[in-house]
Scaffold this motif. Structure first.
Motif, short mmCIF file in Angstrom:
data_model
loop_
_atom_site.label_atom_id
_atom_site.label_comp_id
_atom_site.label_asym_id
_atom_site.label_seq_id
_atom_site.Cartn_x
_atom_site.Cartn_y
_atom_site.Cartn_z
N HIS A 202 6.73 3.60 -6.26
CA HIS A 202 5.57 3.33 -7.10
C HIS A 202 4.29 3.43 -6.28
O HIS A 202 4.31 3.29 -5.05
N GLU A 203 3.19 3.66 -6.98
CA GLU A 203 1.90 3.81 -6.32
C GLU A 203 1.56 2.50 -5.60
O GLU A 203 1.73 1.42 -6.16
N GLY A 204 1.09 2.60 -4.37
CA GLY A 204 0.75 1.42 -3.58
C GLY A 204 1.85 1.02 -2.61
O GLY A 204 1.62 0.21 -1.71
N GLN A 205 3.03 1.61 -2.77
CA GLN A 205 4.17 1.26 -1.91
C GLN A 205 4.03 1.92 -0.54
O GLN A 205 3.60 3.06 -0.42
N HIS A 206 4.42 1.19 0.51
CA HIS A 206 4.47 1.79 1.85
C HIS A 206 5.87 2.34 2.08
O HIS A 206 6.84 1.68 1.76
#
Ligand code: ZN
Length: 252
Positions: A202-206
């Motif tokens: 998901h967007e924002g995941q490292h």
């Protein structure tokens, strides 16, 4: 990779090349500085000027200039047939394409201020790459375009992995790209994976190098299942094969 040796007195190093900003980062002992940079697939073959500015703690600056030759690459040409909606989109589809462009512009406008990668980049799948980067292609005999990434032969459902560590800044379906994942590796460097059948991040995941991003597929403008993998640095598309060949294990 641009490398400056024995510059331990510098506190900051930046520069310009081909109209793009170079941002150098230091090695752990601060004696060697590095910048990743590349030539866009559409850049003309001609001599170019590389400018580097070394900034010192006493507010002085030292400028370096070097001429770099850009030699012509030899790209293939190809003819492809895709669904007509990818060559002549209707008004609703054009609206979606415009919305996608806005999302991508936002994503590419804000890269991390330091490198997020560590060690060499690795291929996103084990399957063999094709030498498709830079191919001049015609879709349905009408639309001419340049292929700005590397295609991997990947049967439907192949696990696609992160080429290096970074932040997932886009993980969603787009019109041409299909299910698409973009990783920001910092200092304007991104890798893009396209046409997934399923996205698992998901967007924002490292993510770390080798982490699964999703499963390959045939979504978006494709002729069949495969993985399209692209390397973007600032607004340039670089040859992924060249990034994969760089040995970065001693850099950071
Ligand atoms: Zn492709």
């Amino acid at each position: 990779m641009i490398r400056l040796n024995e510059v331990d007195e510098a506190v900051r190093i930046d520069g310009e090349w081909l109209g793009r900003k170079l941002q150098f980062f230091p090695s752990r002992d601060h004696r060697t500085w590095f910048a990743l940079a590349g030539v866009d697939v559409e850049n003309p073959a001609a001599p170019s000027t590389l400018q580097i500015h070394l900034h010192f703690s006493n507010n002085t600056t030292h400028d370096l200039t070097q001429t770099i030759e850009i030699h012509p690459a030899h790209y293939r040409t190809g003819v492809l047939t895709v669904s007509p909606k990818f060559v002549e989109p209707d008004p609703d589809e054009l609206k979606q394409i415009a919305a996608d462009s806005e999302i991508k512009a936002k994503v590419f406008a804000t890269s991390a201020a330091e490198p997020l990668w560590s060690g060499s980049f690795r291929a996103p799948v084990h399957s063999p790459p094709t030498d498709s980067f830079g191919t001049r292609r015609t879709f349905n005999g009408k639309l001419a375009s340049i292929h700005k990434g590397m295609d991997f032969r990947a049967p439907l459902g192949t696990v696609v992995r992160a080429g290096n560590s970074g932040a997932v800044v886009l993980a969603r379906p787009l019109y041409y790209e299909g299910n698409c994942v973009v990783i920001d590796h910092g200092l304007g460097l991104y890798t893009l994976s396209m046409h997934f059948s399923r996205i698992d991040v998901h967007e924002g995941q490292h993510v770390s190098a080798g982490d699964p991003l999703g499963l390959s597929g045939a979504t978006g403008r494709v002729t069949g299942p495969h993985l399209h993998w692209a390397v973007r640095w600032q607004n340039a598309y670089l040859d992924p094969a060249k990034l994969l060949r760089l040995n970065l294990s001693s850099v950071r």
